[in-house]
Motif scaffolding. Structure first.
Motif, PDB file in Angstrom:
ATOM      1  N   GLU A 218      87.766  -4.276 -17.926  1.00 15.31           N
ATOM      2  CA  GLU A 218      88.405  -3.048 -17.226  1.00 15.31           C
ATOM      3  C   GLU A 218      88.094  -3.190 -15.858  1.00 15.31           C
ATOM      4  OE1 GLU A 218      87.134   0.690 -18.501  1.00 15.31           O
ATOM      5  OE2 GLU A 218      88.068   0.654 -20.687  1.00 15.31           O
ATOM      6  N   THR A 219      88.791  -2.707 -14.820  1.00 12.75           N
ATOM      7  CA  THR A 219      88.434  -2.883 -13.486  1.00 12.75           C
ATOM      8  C   THR A 219      87.809  -1.461 -12.956  1.00 12.75           C
ATOM      9  OG1 THR A 219      90.620  -4.256 -13.044  1.00 12.75           O
ATOM     10  CG2 THR A 219      89.802  -3.073 -11.129  1.00 12.75           C
ATOM     11  N   VAL A 220      86.660  -1.753 -12.458  1.00 16.50           N
ATOM     12  CA  VAL A 220      85.922  -0.292 -12.097  1.00 16.50           C
ATOM     13  C   VAL A 220      85.720  -0.462 -10.365  1.00 16.50           C
ATOM     14  CG1 VAL A 220      84.947   0.032 -14.317  1.00 16.50           C
ATOM     15  CG2 VAL A 220      84.003  -1.294 -12.663  1.00 16.50           C
ATOM     16  N   LEU A 221      85.138   0.644  -9.868  1.00 22.46           N
ATOM     17  CA  LEU A 221      84.940   0.762  -8.575  1.00 22.46           C
ATOM     18  C   LEU A 221      83.512   0.864  -8.670  1.00 22.46           C
ATOM     19  CD1 LEU A 221      87.536   3.128  -6.857  1.00 22.46           C
ATOM     20  CD2 LEU A 221      87.610   0.775  -6.864  1.00 22.46           C
ATOM     21  N   LYS A 222      83.087  -0.134  -7.745  1.00 17.50           N
ATOM     22  CA  LYS A 222      81.359  -0.022  -7.430  1.00 17.50           C
ATOM     23  C   LYS A 222      81.250   0.152  -5.684  1.00 17.50           C
ATOM     24  CE  LYS A 222      79.692  -1.115 -11.529  1.00 17.50           C
ATOM     25  NZ  LYS A 222      78.605  -0.359 -12.254  1.00 17.50           N
ATOM     26  N   GLU A 223      80.551   1.160  -5.429  1.00 20.64           N
ATOM     27  CA  GLU A 223      79.911   1.171  -4.027  1.00 20.64           C
ATOM     28  C   GLU A 223      78.920   0.184  -3.781  1.00 20.64           C
ATOM     29  OE1 GLU A 223      78.345   4.848  -1.227  1.00 20.64           O
ATOM     30  OE2 GLU A 223      77.797   4.624  -3.261  1.00 20.64           O
ATOM     31  N   GLN A 224      79.281  -0.585  -2.637  1.00 23.75           N
ATOM     32  CA  GLN A 224      78.496  -1.574  -2.258  1.00 23.75           C
ATOM     33  C   GLN A 224      78.540  -1.531  -0.720  1.00 23.75           C
ATOM     34  OE1 GLN A 224      80.137  -5.459  -3.649  1.00 23.75           O
ATOM     35  NE2 GLN A 224      78.177  -6.787  -2.810  1.00 23.75           N
ATOM     36  N   VAL A 225      77.056  -2.120  -0.350  1.00 23.85           N
ATOM     37  CA  VAL A 225      76.482  -2.197   1.194  1.00 23.85           C
ATOM     38  C   VAL A 225      77.129  -3.280   1.703  1.00 23.85           C
ATOM     39  CG1 VAL A 225      74.297  -3.145   0.667  1.00 23.85           C
ATOM     40  CG2 VAL A 225      74.705  -1.603   2.976  1.00 23.85           C
ATOM     41  N   TYR A 226      77.848  -3.089   3.050  1.00 23.46           N
ATOM     42  CA  TYR A 226      78.324  -4.060   4.098  1.00 23.46           C
ATOM     43  C   TYR A 226      77.567  -4.295   5.226  1.00 23.46           C
ATOM     44  CZ  TYR A 226      82.016  -4.699   0.560  1.00 23.46           C
ATOM     45  OH  TYR A 226      82.903  -5.320  -0.476  1.00 23.46           O
ATOM     46  N   LEU A 227      77.330  -5.445   5.827  1.00 25.61           N
ATOM     47  CA  LEU A 227      77.202  -5.445   7.259  1.00 25.61           C
ATOM     48  C   LEU A 227      78.188  -5.114   8.124  1.00 25.61           C
ATOM     49  CD1 LEU A 227      74.809  -8.708   7.341  1.00 25.61           C
ATOM     50  CD2 LEU A 227      74.309  -6.173   8.329  1.00 25.61           C
ATOM     51  N   THR A 228      78.251  -4.381   9.188  1.00 25.90           N
ATOM     52  CA  THR A 228      79.420  -4.405  10.104  1.00 25.90           C
ATOM     53  C   THR A 228      79.184  -5.440  11.056  1.00 25.90           C
ATOM     54  OG1 THR A 228      78.108  -2.914  11.556  1.00 25.90           O
ATOM     55  CG2 THR A 228      79.073  -1.734   9.920  1.00 25.90           C
ATOM     56  N   PRO A 229      80.266  -5.786  11.887  1.00 24.63           N
ATOM     57  CA  PRO A 229      80.221  -6.822  12.826  1.00 24.63           C
ATOM     58  C   PRO A 229      79.025  -6.566  14.013  1.00 24.63           C
ATOM     59  CG  PRO A 229      82.500  -6.258  12.545  1.00 24.63           C
ATOM     60  CD  PRO A 229      81.670  -5.199  11.723  1.00 24.63           C
ATOM     61  N   LYS A 230      78.800  -5.210  14.084  1.00 25.61           N
ATOM     62  CA  LYS A 230      77.963  -4.727  15.060  1.00 25.61           C
ATOM     63  C   LYS A 230      76.488  -5.223  14.440  1.00 25.61           C
ATOM     64  CE  LYS A 230      75.747  -0.852  17.550  1.00 25.61           C
ATOM     65  NZ  LYS A 230      76.179   0.604  17.714  1.00 25.61           N
ATOM     66  N   GLY A 231      76.315  -4.727  13.136  1.00 22.89           N
ATOM     67  CA  GLY A 231      75.137  -5.178  12.412  1.00 22.89           C
ATOM     68  C   GLY A 231      74.808  -6.787  12.332  1.00 22.89           C
ATOM     69  N   LEU A 232      75.785  -7.444  12.172  1.00 20.97           N
ATOM     70  CA  LEU A 232      76.011  -8.835  12.004  1.00 20.97           C
ATOM     71  C   LEU A 232      75.459  -9.529  13.396  1.00 20.97           C
ATOM     72  CD1 LEU A 232      75.908 -11.596  10.615  1.00 20.97           C
ATOM     73  CD2 LEU A 232      78.440 -11.708  11.040  1.00 20.97           C
ATOM     74  N   THR A 233      75.870  -8.993  14.503  1.00 19.33           N
ATOM     75  CA  THR A 233      75.624  -9.510  15.850  1.00 19.33           C
ATOM     76  C   THR A 233      74.085  -8.976  15.935  1.00 19.33           C
ATOM     77  OG1 THR A 233      77.882  -8.838  16.584  1.00 19.33           O
ATOM     78  CG2 THR A 233      75.898  -9.133  18.308  1.00 19.33           C
ATOM     79  N   ARG A 234      73.778  -7.760  15.825  1.00 18.05           N
ATOM     80  CA  ARG A 234      72.272  -7.452  15.837  1.00 18.05           C
ATOM     81  C   ARG A 234      71.336  -8.383  15.289  1.00 18.05           C
ATOM     82  NH1 ARG A 234      68.488  -5.812  19.229  1.00 18.05           N
ATOM     83  NH2 ARG A 234      66.924  -4.844  18.230  1.00 18.05           N
ATOM     84  N   LEU A 235      71.578  -8.589  13.993  1.00 14.34           N
ATOM     85  CA  LEU A 235      70.949  -9.577  13.413  1.00 14.34           C
ATOM     86  C   LEU A 235      70.483 -11.144  13.835  1.00 14.34           C
ATOM     87  CD1 LEU A 235      71.904  -8.754   9.328  1.00 14.34           C
ATOM     88  CD2 LEU A 235      69.624  -8.644  10.719  1.00 14.34           C
ATOM     89  N   ALA A 236      71.743 -11.545  14.415  1.00 14.36           N
ATOM     90  CA  ALA A 236      72.017 -12.789  14.976  1.00 14.36           C
ATOM     91  C   ALA A 236      70.788 -12.768  16.086  1.00 14.36           C
ATOM     92  CB  ALA A 236      73.477 -13.200  15.467  1.00 14.36           C
ATOM     93  N   VAL A 237      70.988 -11.821  16.920  1.00 18.01           N
ATOM     94  CA  VAL A 237      69.964 -11.567  18.176  1.00 18.01           C
ATOM     95  C   VAL A 237      68.553 -11.393  17.702  1.00 18.01           C
ATOM     96  CG1 VAL A 237      69.376 -10.272  20.048  1.00 18.01           C
ATOM     97  CG2 VAL A 237      71.681 -10.362  19.471  1.00 18.01           C
ATOM     98  N   ILE A 238      68.099 -10.617  16.803  1.00 18.65           N
ATOM     99  CA  ILE A 238      67.027 -10.569  16.209  1.00 18.65           C
ATOM    100  C   ILE A 238      66.215 -11.817  15.688  1.00 18.65           C
ATOM    101  CG2 ILE A 238      65.396  -9.223  14.460  1.00 18.65           C
ATOM    102  CD1 ILE A 238      67.093  -6.862  14.933  1.00 18.65           C
ATOM    103  N   LEU A 239      67.121 -12.403  14.625  1.00 22.43           N
ATOM    104  CA  LEU A 239      66.432 -13.567  14.014  1.00 22.43           C
ATOM    105  C   LEU A 239      66.674 -14.965  14.922  1.00 22.43           C
ATOM    106  CD1 LEU A 239      68.174 -12.795  10.681  1.00 22.43           C
ATOM    107  CD2 LEU A 239      65.667 -12.588  11.250  1.00 22.43           C
ATOM    108  N   GLY A 240      67.259 -14.620  15.976  1.00 21.24           N
ATOM    109  CA  GLY A 240      67.379 -15.898  17.012  1.00 21.24           C
ATOM    110  C   GLY A 240      68.453 -16.909  16.319  1.00 21.24           C
ATOM    111  N   ARG A 241      69.526 -16.580  15.681  1.00 16.90           N
ATOM    112  CA  ARG A 241      70.458 -17.274  14.837  1.00 16.90           C
ATOM    113  C   ARG A 241      71.775 -17.473  15.451  1.00 16.90           C
ATOM    114  NH1 ARG A 241      68.417 -20.088   9.996  1.00 16.90           N
ATOM    115  NH2 ARG A 241      66.457 -18.792   9.569  1.00 16.90           N
ATOM    116  N   GLU A 242      72.158 -18.761  15.356  1.00 15.48           N
ATOM    117  CA  GLU A 242      73.685 -18.659  16.136  1.00 15.48           C
ATOM    118  C   GLU A 242      74.688 -18.613  14.791  1.00 15.48           C
ATOM    119  OE1 GLU A 242      74.416 -22.557  18.160  1.00 15.48           O
ATOM    120  OE2 GLU A 242      72.800 -22.138  19.544  1.00 15.48           O
ATOM    121  N   LEU A 243      75.630 -18.061  15.229  1.00 17.54           N
ATOM    122  CA  LEU A 243      76.781 -17.532  14.101  1.00 17.54           C
ATOM    123  C   LEU A 243      77.734 -18.861  14.153  1.00 17.54           C
ATOM    124  CD1 LEU A 243      77.450 -13.824  14.946  1.00 17.54           C
ATOM    125  CD2 LEU A 243      76.040 -14.840  12.959  1.00 17.54           C
ATOM    126  N   GLN A 244      78.060 -19.056  12.622  1.00 18.56           N
ATOM    127  CA  GLN A 244      78.933 -20.058  12.455  1.00 18.56           C
ATOM    128  C   GLN A 244      80.234 -19.732  12.533  1.00 18.56           C
ATOM    129  OE1 GLN A 244      77.616 -21.861   8.850  1.00 18.56           O
ATOM    130  NE2 GLN A 244      76.400 -23.751   9.930  1.00 18.56           N
TER     131      GLN A 244
END
Length: 244
Positions: A218-244
């Motif tokens: 059966e197809t069920v709906l599950k709530e899931q946590v996502y990163l927003t673009p703002k969150g991904l950008t923040r992580l890239a800065v904190i971790l010193g990573r370059e986004l691919q």
């Protein structure tokens, strides 16, 4: 994500700029007998909450376990912000911090150059010109990356954490572990479902939405946590990573 230098690694002396001494995050870690990466994470959280200003960052020379040169990123904090950080980490070490600041402030202030001397003034101007040219080169090199981050932060799409790991060039388990350790996500009770911390959701770094999953035919709906673009950008800065 950060490397801890061996005990024999060199420690930089206090930095005095314009007569105002600063203390490094490494010095604070030594004072409160804590890991340097834990101190830096505490500083990042205080900056995110607006309790302290974003401190300048510098490279501290050092070496890894096999003796290879490997610099470590450190923060430079003023007197007021250093007290806030220590109060957050280990209030019982405040007396040590007081003693350390007394030593720093007792050091003589470097004499200002004699600007009436033409030779001195010419040397300073040439040094300033060299620094400006170098800075312009760095800005030009970073411009494409900055533009890409700006475009990402302006989009509406949300990203699965597993997909974000690929963009940050990290292992999926490594990113999940970092997010849990740094209070971005958590699991309530015995649940296997990750939930975003309220402050990260309020900051616009994380969001929840429902996703269709096939379960037991059966197809069920599950709530899931996502990163927003703002969150991904923040992580890239904190971790010193370059986004691919």
């Amino acid at each position: 994500m950060s490397l801890r230098l061996p005990a024999t690694a060199a420690r930089p002396g206090p930095l005095i700029t314009g007569g105002t001494p600063t203390m490094s995050s490494r010095e604070i870690a030594d004072l409160v007998e804590s890991r340097h990466d834990d101190v830096k994470r505490s500083i990042d959280r205080l900056v995110e909450r607006g309790v302290i200003a974003q401190p300048p960052m510098a490279d501290e020379p050092g070496s890894d376990a096999v003796g290879r040169a490997r610099p470590t990123k450190i923060y430079r904090l003023g007197k007021r912000d250093s007290y806030v950080v220590v109060a957050q980490l280990s209030p019982e070490f405040t007396a040590r911090l007081v003693d350390r600041w007394q030593k720093l402030e007792a050091q003589p202030t470097p004499a200002l150059p004699d600007l009436s001397n033409p030779t001195t003034l010419k040397a300073l101007l040439l040094q300033s010109l060299d620094s400006t040219i170098e800075l312009q080169g760095r800005v030009a090199a970073l411009a494409p990356k900055a533009d890409a981050l700006d475009r990402l932060a302006d989009t509406d799409g949300m990203i699965l954490i597993s997909d974000a790991a690929k963009q940050l060039q990290m292992q999926i388990k490594e990113l999940f572990a970092w997010l849990r350790a740094n209070h971005w996500i958590f699991r309530r009770g015995h649940s296997k479902r990750d939930i975003g911390h309220a402050d990260k959701i309020a900051a616009g770094y994380l969001a929840h939405k429902y996703r269709s999953i096939l379960q037991g035919g059966e197809t069920v709906l599950k709530e899931q946590v996502y990163l927003t673009p703002k969150g991904l950008t923040r992580l890239a800065v904190i971790l010193g990573r370059e986004l691919q």
